[in-house]
Design an enzyme around this catalytic site. Sequence first.
Site, PDB file in Angstrom:
ATOM      1  N   PHE A   1     -12.161 127.110  92.407  1.00  0.00           N
ATOM      2  CA  PHE A   1     -12.498 127.558  93.761  1.00  0.00           C
ATOM      3  C   PHE A   1     -12.703 126.343  94.653  1.00  0.00           C
ATOM      4  O   PHE A   1     -13.478 125.453  94.326  1.00  0.00           O
ATOM      5  CB  PHE A   1     -13.771 128.417  93.756  1.00  0.00           C
ATOM      6  CG  PHE A   1     -14.114 128.943  95.128  1.00  0.00           C
ATOM      7  CD1 PHE A   1     -13.490 130.082  95.626  1.00  0.00           C
ATOM      8  CD2 PHE A   1     -15.032 128.291  95.933  1.00  0.00           C
ATOM      9  CE1 PHE A   1     -13.776 130.551  96.904  1.00  0.00           C
ATOM     10  CE2 PHE A   1     -15.330 128.762  97.213  1.00  0.00           C
ATOM     11  CZ  PHE A   1     -14.701 129.896  97.698  1.00  0.00           C
TER      12      PHE A   1
ATOM     13  N   ASP B   1     -13.987 118.020  93.295  1.00  0.00           N
ATOM     14  CA  ASP B   1     -14.704 118.942  94.177  1.00  0.00           C
ATOM     15  C   ASP B   1     -16.083 119.180  93.578  1.00  0.00           C
ATOM     16  O   ASP B   1     -16.252 119.927  92.623  1.00  0.00           O
ATOM     17  CB  ASP B   1     -13.923 120.253  94.318  1.00  0.00           C
ATOM     18  CG  ASP B   1     -14.639 121.261  95.226  1.00  0.00           C
ATOM     19  OD1 ASP B   1     -15.843 121.081  95.491  1.00  0.00           O
ATOM     20  OD2 ASP B   1     -13.986 122.237  95.631  1.00  0.00           O
TER      21      ASP B   1
ATOM     22  N   LYS C   1     -22.718 122.068  99.726  1.00  0.00           N
ATOM     23  CA  LYS C   1     -23.832 122.975  99.431  1.00  0.00           C
ATOM     24  C   LYS C   1     -25.230 122.335  99.400  1.00  0.00           C
ATOM     25  O   LYS C   1     -25.979 122.461 100.351  1.00  0.00           O
ATOM     26  CB  LYS C   1     -23.557 123.710  98.123  1.00  0.00           C
ATOM     27  CG  LYS C   1     -22.419 124.732  98.266  1.00  0.00           C
ATOM     28  CD  LYS C   1     -22.371 125.699  97.128  1.00  0.00           C
ATOM     29  CE  LYS C   1     -21.455 126.866  97.386  1.00  0.00           C
ATOM     30  NZ  LYS C   1     -20.026 126.642  97.172  1.00  0.00           N
TER      31      LYS C   1
END
Length: 383
Positions: free
Chosen positions: A122, A207, A236
């Site tokens: 993702f 990532d 995040k």
Amino acid sequence: MPNYGVPPVALARGEGARVWDVDGREYLDLIGGIAVSSLGHAHPALVEAVSRQVATLAHTSNLFLHEPEVLLAERLLGLLGAPARVFLSNSGTEANEAALKLSLKYGRANGRTYFVAAENGFHGRTLGALALTGKPSIRDQFGPFSIDVRFVPYGDADALKNAVTDECAAVFLEPTQGEAGVVPPPEGYFTAAREICDVTGALLVADEIQSAIGRTGHWFAHQHEGFLPDVLTLAKGLGGGMPIGACVGFGAAATVFAQGDHGSTFGGNPVSAAAALAVLDTIDGDGLLEHTRTVGAELAEGIAAIGHPLLAGVRGRGLWRAVVLTDGRSAQVQAAAQRAGFLVNALQPDAVRLAPPLVITSAQVAAFVAALPAILDEAADAQ
Ligand SMILES: *Cc1c(COP(=O)(O)O)cnc(C)c1O
């Protein structure tokens, strides 16, 4: 718009790892806004930093420099321990868009025409990051995409070797897959990935939007695997709840972008940058990496010690775990946990994600572990 469905709880306020809904019901927050609220809710250091900055200078755009963005970039380089350059964004997907445009430019200068990413990976919802996302249910209806992405099974070094040639611009991988179900890589996978990219000249993009900023008990998850990527993306947990992301380029990747190649009006704005500095200072000053390792181990060991027919085991590191089920009942577990006063996330049909604030206490973790057998009972019996 109906894209989120109707969330099950409306939250009103929080303190540490606890939140209260609009009816005044208290919950222990074991998901932390999807691994975002690193310092928990209403942490005094975050409140102070954001309040001070918004009262001083809230926005400059990229036409003018401000101190928090410079301090933040330097701080990140210090934590990474390698020369690099930083582009600041507002979100994870934008950090990956920067990494993608950078890789595209690098590739075009060298006859490199395609990208490699992992199945079930993702990378975000905007069209570039979505093209790299290996989840057909969220990707396929928005294709075809303007870039050629080839998918390989995550963790399979031979498949990666076969897929990456000297015509590959970049390999995008999560050092632990988050949305796929908190899936750490097999031992040696990233050593192999690093070697494959070194041999072929493809950029290795890590990532770490979900895995970094102490989540696994190290500042960055790639530090568990002992490699340095060419490009690193963050978001995040970095802002502790304020929107900020970063794309970090090492070595040649640091200077692929020339003036005018990329930009963002809000990216790295003073308030979010000040928040990120407060997050990094607090993790450092309060020993939260060690705390995450200790409390994360208590959480995992506590769950692993529960014998229950619905419980298959626990995966992950630090305060980033998946409770793995023997049956596709994660939605029932999430609902039963909520009734018992715990917020968890039904991530996959057979995996429940836990990513609590890094400030969660041993006692709070113990309370969840103690409640889990009854939650599992209820989930097993539910329709
Ligand atoms: C959440 C996430 C993203 C997307 O970040 P947004 O801020 O939601 O755009 C990208 N990559 C990974 C690994 C993520 O976990």
